[in-house]
Design a protein around this motif. Structure first.
Motif, PDB file in Angstrom:
ATOM      1  N   ASP A  40      45.872 -10.658  27.773  1.00 55.72           N
ATOM      2  CA  ASP A  40      46.691 -11.115  26.655  1.00 55.72           C
ATOM      3  C   ASP A  40      48.127 -11.291  27.167  1.00 55.72           C
ATOM      4  O   ASP A  40      48.400 -11.099  28.341  1.00 55.72           O
ATOM      5  CB  ASP A  40      46.607 -10.122  25.489  1.00 55.72           C
ATOM      6  CG  ASP A  40      47.080  -8.728  25.892  1.00 55.72           C
ATOM      7  OD1 ASP A  40      47.778  -8.615  26.930  1.00 55.72           O
ATOM      8  OD2 ASP A  40      46.759  -7.768  25.186  1.00 55.72           O
ATOM      9  N   ARG A  41      49.014 -11.638  26.237  1.00 55.78           N
ATOM     10  CA  ARG A  41      50.389 -11.939  26.631  1.00 55.78           C
ATOM     11  C   ARG A  41      51.048 -10.748  27.331  1.00 55.78           C
ATOM     12  O   ARG A  41      51.704 -10.892  28.357  1.00 55.78           O
ATOM     13  CB  ARG A  41      51.175 -12.340  25.372  1.00 55.78           C
ATOM     14  CG  ARG A  41      52.648 -12.625  25.590  1.00 55.78           C
ATOM     15  CD  ARG A  41      53.313 -12.865  24.235  1.00 55.78           C
ATOM     16  NE  ARG A  41      54.762 -12.786  24.328  1.00 55.78           N
ATOM     17  CZ  ARG A  41      55.546 -13.837  24.515  1.00 55.78           C
ATOM     18  NH1 ARG A  41      55.034 -15.030  24.628  1.00 55.78           N
ATOM     19  NH2 ARG A  41      56.855 -13.696  24.588  1.00 55.78           N
ATOM     20  N   THR A  42      50.845  -9.563  26.762  1.00 56.94           N
ATOM     21  CA  THR A  42      51.474  -8.367  27.338  1.00 56.94           C
ATOM     22  C   THR A  42      50.998  -8.135  28.776  1.00 56.94           C
ATOM     23  O   THR A  42      51.790  -7.826  29.672  1.00 56.94           O
ATOM     24  CB  THR A  42      51.131  -7.130  26.478  1.00 56.94           C
ATOM     25  OG1 THR A  42      51.429  -7.446  25.131  1.00 56.94           O
ATOM     26  CG2 THR A  42      51.926  -5.922  26.917  1.00 56.94           C
ATOM     27  N   ARG A  44      49.762 -10.377  30.787  1.00 54.48           N
ATOM     28  CA  ARG A  44      50.267 -11.452  31.673  1.00 54.48           C
ATOM     29  C   ARG A  44      51.706 -11.175  32.092  1.00 54.48           C
ATOM     30  O   ARG A  44      52.077 -11.354  33.230  1.00 54.48           O
ATOM     31  CB  ARG A  44      50.190 -12.805  30.958  1.00 54.48           C
ATOM     32  CG  ARG A  44      48.888 -13.538  31.179  1.00 54.48           C
ATOM     33  CD  ARG A  44      49.052 -15.049  31.019  1.00 54.48           C
ATOM     34  NE  ARG A  44      49.583 -15.447  29.735  1.00 54.48           N
ATOM     35  CZ  ARG A  44      48.869 -15.601  28.640  1.00 54.48           C
ATOM     36  NH1 ARG A  44      47.577 -15.382  28.664  1.00 54.48           N
ATOM     37  NH2 ARG A  44      49.439 -15.988  27.522  1.00 54.48           N
ATOM     38  N   ASP A 164      56.659 -17.602  26.837  1.00 57.66           N
ATOM     39  CA  ASP A 164      55.628 -18.425  26.186  1.00 57.66           C
ATOM     40  C   ASP A 164      54.970 -19.380  27.181  1.00 57.66           C
ATOM     41  O   ASP A 164      53.898 -19.908  26.922  1.00 57.66           O
ATOM     42  CB  ASP A 164      56.234 -19.266  25.051  1.00 57.66           C
ATOM     43  CG  ASP A 164      56.682 -18.389  23.883  1.00 57.66           C
ATOM     44  OD1 ASP A 164      56.241 -17.224  23.827  1.00 57.66           O
ATOM     45  OD2 ASP A 164      57.472 -18.876  23.052  1.00 57.66           O
TER      46      ASP A 164
END
Lengths: 227, 479
Positions: A40-42, A44, A164
């Protein structure tokens, strides 16, 4: 007959008993992705920061409201007397209003100030097109606003990265950003940058600042809650 | 810059030089240390052997697919590069390539060419051609700069100065770099090179680079590097000349990541290099920097010979990572210079016979124990031991029916060897004769000479057993 014709004639005369099918590169990576746990973003962001640290690059989380002042403080701390940047980027106005001393636009052809660029500029600031978490890599596409040498000649490279735009792998970045597609043809020069320049050519001992920047500092734009 | 005369030596003297190389403890230590380091770094990048095998299979597929369409892809690359404003030149050999580059330099009245790392330009001996034309060709990769300063050639395709200790480099800099004082600090030595070469980047009219991958569909030249000298050479001077072998082309941009990922991991154990530089156009209107002219020189130099044979064609799958030499027990012991070729180690043993001919390189395919380490680590699965055996045959025999002879085919043919192997084949294909000969050999074992040519230089003499194997087995069955 020209060298070109002779070379092509020899190649065309060679036997071809087996013609391999086109490799399915995207399918390969999709299958590999299924095997991995996914991210997930965290994750990554954490992966990118860890990898970039491994390359001797520094990542500083900032917000849209704070990055320019963070950069100003970094310039003071590192005694940057001249910071080169590109005009007409989405971030240029904020940078110009940040009160950074020695802010210098790269707004002339290199031919008329090459010596000054090499000798008098302490640091360069660029935006980025994104980054790759797997390898801790920035994607930089120089253009008329942010020329190629901005990220190469100054001894310090400050790069602004929007979290992002953090992709998992190179192939994911290429696919998501449509590299080479009709709408986004390859630019004159596209770059992947992973850390400051380095060499291991003397007794396999790593030394930083071989020819390009000695330091790479990434200002990572994240949300307020992610700081 | 002061440079001494080249110390490079002919490939035909390979066997004579290996003795001296093996007896040099400094050289042995330099290579052993560096190769152990590189092997460990590579291994750490591939913890999952199943995943590695999947990646190698894909990379091999991409290279085989690209080679199967090579003439079409080269024409597509040329069309796309031309449309992008990059000029494409074709050269059948090193002399033609050098003449093209000297011509470009003269058209711009160039006095200085700065060079990023390019093994193909080493292959064509470009520096000598440029110097002969009165143009300085300066190597800017730190390792290449060091070996050029000492009048040498690279001893490794990725780490050109790996044969030198830092003390030797410190002495070299103190002697040959104006204003440099003796220091054994690696950071300071690199700092000296950086300061000197930055001045050169500013003043050079031409920059030269190699190419790691050329993408036909987009007309993109990809360069892999850590130092930034490749970017300097391709961004600062007004003219950029890239030179590459014709085999480096791939069809699509998406074919690059699998090869790039394996290249850096296999070569130096890095997940990625500091820079991956993709060049598709010269400086465009409105851009403030970048070369105003970009050229690509496509070099054959024996590659079409390898291409003409489907087995030998696999040589051209190579992406020049150097893993085969890092893992080669022979290369590690004799070092790169012993080979006398641009590409040392296993890849040089299978490539040089095409670029230089077997007449001067026939000994190279014998510089292998056929242990298979090279093929095991090759990221594109080149069957190197099979090719070495094939080239050993080509060096000593005429071409097989249906195969065109290679340059220098049969150059190492020897009457003595033919007689010995002929006798061996006769004996081994006739059971009665075999039994008679082995019976005689065991009974005359006392007459075995104590000195047996090269064998006894470092081994005990070969001596037949007291009884033949057949006799021994019969005796045991009798018990």
């Amino acid at each position: 007959m020209s060298a070109r014709e002779r070379i092509l004639r020899r190649l065309r005369a060679a036997p071809q008993s087996l013609a391999p099918l086109p490799p399915d590169v995207c399918g390969f990576y999709a299958a590999e992705r299924k095997r991995s746990a996914g991210d997930d973003r965290t994750q990554r962001i954490a992966r990118f920061c860890g990898q970039m640290a491994g390359w001797h690059g520094e990542v500083i989380p900032v917000t849209r409201g704070s990055w320019a002042q963070t950069l100003r403080q970094l310039c003071i701390a590192k005694k940057v007397g001249s910071l080169l940047y590109g005009r007409n980027t989405p971030y240029a106005k904020v940078l110009e209003d940040a009160g950074i001393g020695g802010l210098t636009p790269y707004d002339r052809p290199v031919d008329v100030w090459k010596t000054d660029l090499f000798r008098d500029i302490d640091a360069g600031f660029t935006t980025t097109r994104g980054a790759i978490a797997e390898t801790g890599t920035l994607i930089v596409w120089p253009d008329a606003n942010e020329p190629r040498l901005l990220s190469l000649v100054p001894p310090i490279h400050f790069a602004l990265l929007d979290a992002d735009q953090l992709h998992g792998t190179l192939i994911e970045a290429m696919t998501a950003q449509g590299w080479g597609a009709a709408a986004t043809p390859m630019p004159s020069n596209a770059l992947l940058i992973s850390g400051p320049s380095k060499t291991s050519d003397i007794q396999v001992t790593v030394a930083y600042g071989a020819h390009g920047p000695k330091e790479l500092i990434v200002l990572l734009l994240v949300g307020e809650g992610e700081l | 810059m002061a440079v001494s005369e080249l110390k490079f030596v002919p490939a035909s003297e390979f066997k004579q030089r290996t003795g001296a190389a093996v007896a040099d403890p400094h050289l042995r230590r330099s290579f052993r240390t560096a190769m152990d380091y590189l092997m460990a770094k590579r291994a750490a990048q591939f913890p999952d052997s199943a995943a590695l095998e999947r990646q190698r299979a894909l990379a091999e597929h991409i290279r085989k697919y690209s080679l199967s369409r090579l003439p079409d892809l080269l024409e597509q690359l040329e069309r796309q590069l031309t449309a992008n404003g990059i000029q494409v030149h074709w050269a059948e050999n090193g002399e033609q390539a050098n003449a093209i580059i000297v011509g470009i330099a003269k058209a711009h009245a160039a006095k200085l060419m700065v060079k990023g790392k390019s093994m193909v330009s080493e292959e064509t001996e470009l520096n000598a051609a440029m110097e002969a034309a009165g143009i300085e060709a300066l190597e800017c990769d730190m390792g290449e700069y060091i070996v050029q300063l000492d009048g040498e050639k690279p001893s490794h395709i990725i780490m050109p100065a790996i044969h030198k200790t830092k003390q030797q480099i410190a002495k070299l800099f103190a002697e040959k770099v104006p204003g440099a004082s003796y220091t054994e600090s690696v950071d300071e030595l690199i700092g000296i090179g950086r300061a000197l070469l930055r001045e050169k980047f500013m003043s050079a009219e031409i920059g030269l680079s190699g190419v790691n991958f050329a993408v036909a569909e987009t007309g993109t030249l990809c360069l892999v590097e850590n130092e930034g000298n490749g970017r300097m050479c391709t961004s600062v001077p007004d003219v950029h000349v890239a030179i590459t072998g014709i085999e480096k082309v791939v069809e699509k941009l998406e074919h690059v990541p699998p090869l790039f990922g394996l290249l850096t991991r296999s070569a130096t154990g890095q997940a990625i290099t500091t820079y991956f530089n993709m060049i598709s156009r010269r400086r465009q209107p409105g851009e403030r920097d970048g070369p105003k002219e970009v050229h690509l020189v496509l070099l054959d130099n024996g590659r079409t010979q390898a291409y003409a044979d489907e087995q030998l064609r696999t040589t051209l799958q190579c992406i020049r990572c150097g893993a085969c030499m890092n893992h080669c027990p022979v290369y590690t012991r004799v070092g790169g210079h012993a080979y006398g070729t641009t590409y040392p180690g296993p890849i040089g043993e299978i490539f040089s016979p095409h670029s230089m001919g077997l007449a001067t390189t026939h000994a190279l395919p014998t510089a292998s124990t056929l242990c298979g380490a090279c093929a095991e680590v090759c990221p594109v699965k080149i069957p190197i031991p099979e090719l070495l055996i094939r080239l050993r045959g080509d060096a000593t025999h005429p071409a097989s029916p249906g195969h065109a002879p290679l340059a220098g085919q049969g150059a190492a043919a020897s009457l003595l060897m033919n007689v010995v192997w002929g006798a061996w084949a006769t004996v081994y294909s006739r059971p009665a004769l075999y039994r008679a000969v082995t019976w005689l050999a065991t009974r005359l074992r006392a007459l075995t000479p104590p000195i047996q040519s090269g064998w006894t230089r470092s081994r005990t003499p070969l001596k037949a057993a007291r009884r033949t194997l057949h006799e021994e087995l019969a005796r045991r069955r009798g018990k």
